[in-house]
Scaffold this active site. Sequence first.
Site: not given
Length: 345
Positions: A57, A111, A126, A246, A259, A262
């Site tokens: 991604d 990340r 996730q 979202d 959030e 997504s």
Amino acid sequence: MSKVIKPQVYQALLGTCQTELGIKQIKEFFQQNLSTELRLRRVTAPLFVLQGLGINDDLNGVERPVTFPIKDMGEARAEVVHSLAKWKRLTLAEYKVEPGYGIYTDMNAIRADEELDNLHSLYVDQWDWEAVITEGDRTLAFLENVVRRIYAAILRTEYLTCETFPQVKPFLPRDIHFVHSQELLDMYPDLSPKEREDAICEKYGAVFVEGIGCRLSDGKKHDGRAPDYDDWSTVAENGREGLNGDILIWYPVLGRSIELSSMGIRVDKEAMLRQLKLEGEEAREKLYFHQQLLGDKLPLSIGGGIGQSRLCMVLLHKAHIGEIQASIWPDEMRRECADMGLQLI
């Protein structure tokens, strides 16, 4: 730069042991509900993929993946996944999943470019999910129906959490509100995208913002989205661009929107070519993933990611994601959190 969002008043409702029990219960219960709602079966997912195949991604296109050489493969480089948006679609094809069914998995990512705060960590966990659809399912109505089913699973998980820990009170509304990012701009022209999200979420409690990635009337995007997985350019039946969005909620503990997911209907061949051209990324067409899609070897699909630690954080009324997951935080942030009574793992 890292920063701490300071709640006006905060006291942890659960101790460390109760928190760990709550995390376990939420994760086990929600994933079973998600699986049942969307007819998903669990699969095993990679932590890293080979560089140069177009499988990882790209997020907003600027985040650097963590990479390393593989000694036993001639120093070929691998990169830690940012998410599994494109890998899942390849897996649907490999497993020959039929329309109406799909897969989900635990996605763990690093990340390194993340700006750290109460909601953002170097470590991302996730539930990544993906389901096969038909050409007739590529509509806004279908997308919104899936959103409602995911939100229903969240509400059931909140109910169970509050039953288990009576000191935790429910706060999510019964229904989720739908709004397009262009409508948000029209409603709040003087606010930034984040401020618009805060305003609409404070009003409705739970909102699905549609059309994330398309350019709005001011020439800007509400938020970035890679051009080769979500379809943010197809004009839907409401006349607006985008078959993605979202899931956001208003979170009273921090006094802001958060959030949780997504997601979107994925690009078909036409949408991917259009979006690659819009972003000046036509060179990606030669990559493995893109060639598979252009060669009609991948099914049409819908999918997304749902933050595990974030869901646990809001359902257990925590003020920092570090109260839910073990990660690395700046010393100054740890000191600030300790002063406010936030016990980071």
